[in-house]
Design a protein around this motif. Structure first.
Motif, short mmCIF file in Angstrom:
data_model
loop_
_atom_site.label_atom_id
_atom_site.label_comp_id
_atom_site.label_asym_id
_atom_site.label_seq_id
_atom_site.Cartn_x
_atom_site.Cartn_y
_atom_site.Cartn_z
N ALA A 17 0.83 -1.20 0.00
CA ALA A 17 0.00 0.00 0.00
C ALA A 17 0.87 1.25 0.00
O ALA A 17 0.58 2.22 -0.72
CB ALA A 17 -0.93 -0.01 1.21
N GLY A 20 2.06 2.18 -3.37
CA GLY A 20 1.08 2.63 -4.35
C GLY A 20 0.18 1.56 -4.91
O GLY A 20 -0.60 1.83 -5.84
N ALA A 21 0.22 0.35 -4.37
CA ALA A 21 -0.68 -0.70 -4.85
C ALA A 21 -2.10 -0.42 -4.34
O ALA A 21 -2.29 -0.03 -3.19
CB ALA A 21 -0.22 -2.07 -4.37
N SER A 22 -3.08 -0.63 -5.20
CA SER A 22 -4.48 -0.42 -4.82
C SER A 22 -5.31 -1.69 -4.94
O SER A 22 -6.36 -1.80 -4.32
CB SER A 22 -5.10 0.67 -5.69
OG SER A 22 -5.06 0.31 -7.07
N HIS A 23 -4.85 -2.63 -5.76
CA HIS A 23 -5.59 -3.88 -6.01
C HIS A 23 -4.60 -5.04 -5.97
O HIS A 23 -3.40 -4.87 -6.20
CB HIS A 23 -6.25 -3.87 -7.39
CG HIS A 23 -7.37 -2.89 -7.55
ND1 HIS A 23 -7.18 -1.53 -7.50
CD2 HIS A 23 -8.70 -3.08 -7.79
CE1 HIS A 23 -8.34 -0.91 -7.71
NE2 HIS A 23 -9.27 -1.83 -7.89
N GLY A 43 -5.93 -2.19 2.76
CA GLY A 43 -6.72 -1.40 1.82
C GLY A 43 -6.63 -1.83 0.38
O GLY A 43 -7.20 -1.18 -0.49
N LEU A 44 -5.93 -2.94 0.11
CA LEU A 44 -5.88 -3.43 -1.27
C LEU A 44 -7.14 -4.23 -1.57
O LEU A 44 -7.53 -5.12 -0.81
CB LEU A 44 -4.66 -4.33 -1.49
CG LEU A 44 -3.34 -3.64 -1.86
CD1 LEU A 44 -2.80 -2.85 -0.69
CD2 LEU A 44 -2.32 -4.65 -2.35
N ARG A 45 -7.78 -3.91 -2.67
CA ARG A 45 -8.98 -4.63 -3.07
C ARG A 45 -8.57 -5.88 -3.84
O ARG A 45 -7.84 -5.80 -4.83
CB ARG A 45 -9.84 -3.73 -3.96
CG ARG A 45 -11.08 -4.41 -4.53
CD ARG A 45 -11.79 -3.51 -5.52
NE ARG A 45 -12.72 -4.27 -6.34
CZ ARG A 45 -13.17 -3.87 -7.53
NH1 ARG A 45 -12.80 -2.70 -8.01
NH2 ARG A 45 -13.99 -4.63 -8.23
N TRP A 63 -2.26 -0.66 -13.94
CA TRP A 63 -1.00 0.11 -13.79
C TRP A 63 -0.83 1.12 -14.92
O TRP A 63 -0.44 2.27 -14.68
CB TRP A 63 0.17 -0.87 -13.74
CG TRP A 63 1.52 -0.24 -13.86
CD1 TRP A 63 2.13 0.58 -12.94
CD2 TRP A 63 2.45 -0.38 -14.94
NE1 TRP A 63 3.38 0.97 -13.40
CE2 TRP A 63 3.59 0.39 -14.61
CE3 TRP A 63 2.42 -1.08 -16.14
CZ2 TRP A 63 4.70 0.46 -15.47
CZ3 TRP A 63 3.52 -1.01 -16.98
CH2 TRP A 63 4.65 -0.24 -16.66
N THR A 66 -3.30 4.07 -13.99
CA THR A 66 -3.23 4.80 -12.72
C THR A 66 -1.84 4.86 -12.11
O THR A 66 -1.60 5.65 -11.19
CB THR A 66 -4.17 4.17 -11.67
OG1 THR A 66 -3.65 2.88 -11.29
CG2 THR A 66 -5.58 4.03 -12.22
N ALA A 68 -0.75 2.45 -10.33
CA ALA A 68 -0.79 1.59 -9.15
C ALA A 68 0.11 0.38 -9.34
O ALA A 68 0.04 -0.30 -10.37
CB ALA A 68 -2.23 1.13 -8.88
#
Length: 541
Positions: A17, A20-23, A43-45, A63, A66, A68
């Motif tokens: 996180a 910058g990872a979001s998923h 918070g990673l989906r 990526w 965004t 991410a």
């Protein structure tokens, strides 16, 4: 969560996180349950896919839109083996994929064999590095993995996570992220000699590729080429670094023999070749050592080159934008006074002009004219990709996504899915052959489950067209390439409806245009099956 109650999985999630990872994409198994919980807590989906390869491509598509950090999760054994293709693709296409795999603890592996093999040994040839996390150094291991994946030429890094490490309490604090090293200016002496070569050039030509895309150097390249009268060729991955409507832009090259027959004679006329983040991993055989000793070659790259595809007289290791600014100069006079680049550009338009009869040209031309200019398009591997990459004009980089280094099939739909997640308000189109869609058809269920209203156009000719063309050109029989004749193959429109999307078959440009426009207003995916004649790609590219 207090530090006293953190697990190793929590530190893994926090590290990603912070980077910058979001998923995270993948398919769970018993060995990654704690890991997935740690990712979720950070918070990673998590996005459930139908095949690990598709998960990696979705992560890449996100990526590109965004920035991410891409994350792929697989369980031990068959989960890891399933993902080898997309990991190798990330290596060749310079994607900073973090590949998390579950594994049994070392002591257990000595006396337990079910589904157990050496993940690191399998993956080392296709990753930048492989790290097995250990208790007490989870954060340090993650920081190393993330820095390695994102530094220099990006690429995949494998992180093997023993069950005991993921589930066990961790007393360590999360390790601060390691800032990726960024190249600055090349050595002054190298800059001076390269600038002298440019000052003497009357017919310079630039070639740009994936490293320029990853550095975000498109605006700097466009300015430099305009200021100095230098035409630009890109690789397919570099399409859009300069808007392809620009008179100086000669479009993408590397896979089309027809384009090569126009561009390579132009390149032979150049007295100076300027390579701007150009990685020849995308290119065909003819692009090995394509220049002569009489031509001066300047290369700007983020890392030293060891590919052996070509050499360079002036090797500049540095940031593209900064280096181009340092190479600014006053041209010695009008460049390309015979206007040969404009002649080549006109020849390319003629070579790939759309014929009057229905076929793949009309499909791509109709979709390009119908869909908004900012549409993100993805292309699967096959004959359609080579032609589409010549016809589809891009106004910015990353507007056309594809597997360029590895050229693997079944990438277009998951790339489009990831792109749509990243830019939900922008139209996203996947161009795919019938064989490529069948290879990854399960992801149609993922599109519906994730409410991703992308448009899929399937070119249907019941054949592996590119391979069949190669067989015919070599005088060989069409063995193992045909899977249906005269419409007796898969009913793709029905397949789309079975997965909860809208499916329709088309055989003319007017119907295709109407269906593409209607697809923009649906809340579910649309699959347009465009049936084209057999051998429709003959002479096309």
């Amino acid at each position: 969560m207090t530090q006293d109650h953190q697990t190793g999985a929590d530190i893994i999630g926090q590290s990603l996180a912070q980077a910058g990872a979001s998923h995270a994409f993948g398919i769970p198994g018993g060995e990654v349950l704690a890991l997935m919980q740690g990712l979720n807590a950070a918070g990673l989906r998590f996005v459930l896919v139908k095949h690990e390869n598709s998960g990696g491509f979705m992560a890449e598509g996100l990526w590109h839109m965004t920035g991410a950090l891409p994350v792929l999760v697989a369980t031990l054994g068959p989960g890891v083996a399933n993902a080898v293709n997309v990991v190798a693709n990330a290596m060749q296409d310079r994607v900073p994929l973090i590949f998390l795999t579950g594994c049994v603890d070392a002591a257990e592996a000595e006396t337990y064999t079910h589904q157990v093999f050496d993940h690191q040994a399998l993956l080392r040839p296709v990753v930048k590095g492989s790290i097995r996390l250990a208790t007490g150094a989870v954060g340090a291991g993650m920081a190393k993995a993330i820095a390695l994946a994102t530094t220099g030429q990006p690429g995949p890094v494998h992180v093997d996570v023993p069950i005991g490490v993921a589930e066990g309490l961790a007393t360590e604090a999360p390790f601060p992220p390691i800032a990726p090293a960024r190249p600055g200016l090349p050595l002054a002496a190298a800059l001076h000699s390269a600038k002298a070569a440019l000052l003497a050039a009357h017919r310079p030509l630039a070639i740009a590729g994936v490293d320029a895309v990853n550095e975000g150097a498109g605006p700097a390249i466009t300015r430099f080429c305009h200021d100095h009268g230098i035409p630009l060729i890109t690789t397919y991955k570099g399409k859009g670094l300069m808007p392809e409507g620009d008179p100086l832009c000669l479009g993408g090259a590397g896979l089309s023999p027809k384009a090569d027959r126009i561009l390579m004679p132009l390149m032979a006329q150049a007295d100076c070749i300027v390579l701007l983040g150009y990685d020849p991993i995308e290119m065909r055989f003819g692009w090995r050592n394509p220049w002569t000793p009489a031509q001066s070659v300047i290369e700007i790259a983020p890392t030293p080159r060891s590919h052996g595809m070509h050499g360079a007289d002036h090797m500049l290791i540095g940031d593209l934008t900064e280096t181009l600014a340092a190479l600014s100069h006053a041209p010695p006079g009008p460049r390309w006074p015979d206007d040969a680049p404009a002649t080549a550009r006109a020849a390319l338009r003629t070579a790939f002009a759309t014929p009057t009869q229905w076929g793949p040209h009309q499909v791509f031309e109709t979709l390009r004219a119908t869909l908004p200019a900012d549409t993100i398009v993805t292309a699967d591997s096959g004959a359609h990709r080579i032609l589409a990459s010549q016809i589809w004009a891009c106004t910015a980089p990353r507007h056309m996504l594809q597997s360029s280094g590895l050229c693997t099939m079944a990438c277009a739909v998951p790339l489009a899915a990831g792109a749509k997640m990243g830019r939900p308000k922008v139209p996203v189109l996947a161009l795919v052959g019938d064989a490529g869609l069948l290879m990854g058809a399960g992801e149609l269920a993922t599109l519906r489950a994730q409410d991703l209203p992308i448009v899929i156009c399937v070119l249907v000719d019941d054949s592996l067209s590119l391979i069949e063309m190669k067989q015919r050109s070599a005088g060989r029989p069409p063995l193992g390439v045909d899977f249906g004749h005269g419409g007796s193959g898969t009913d793709f429109a029905a397949l789309a409806r079975a997965f909860g999307g809208h499916g329709v078959a088309v055989t003319d440009a007017a119907t295709l245009r109407a269906e593409a426009l209607a697809a923009l207003h649906r809340d579910r995916f649309t699959l347009i099956a465009a049936r084209i004649p057999r051998h429709a790609y003959d002479g096309a590219f």
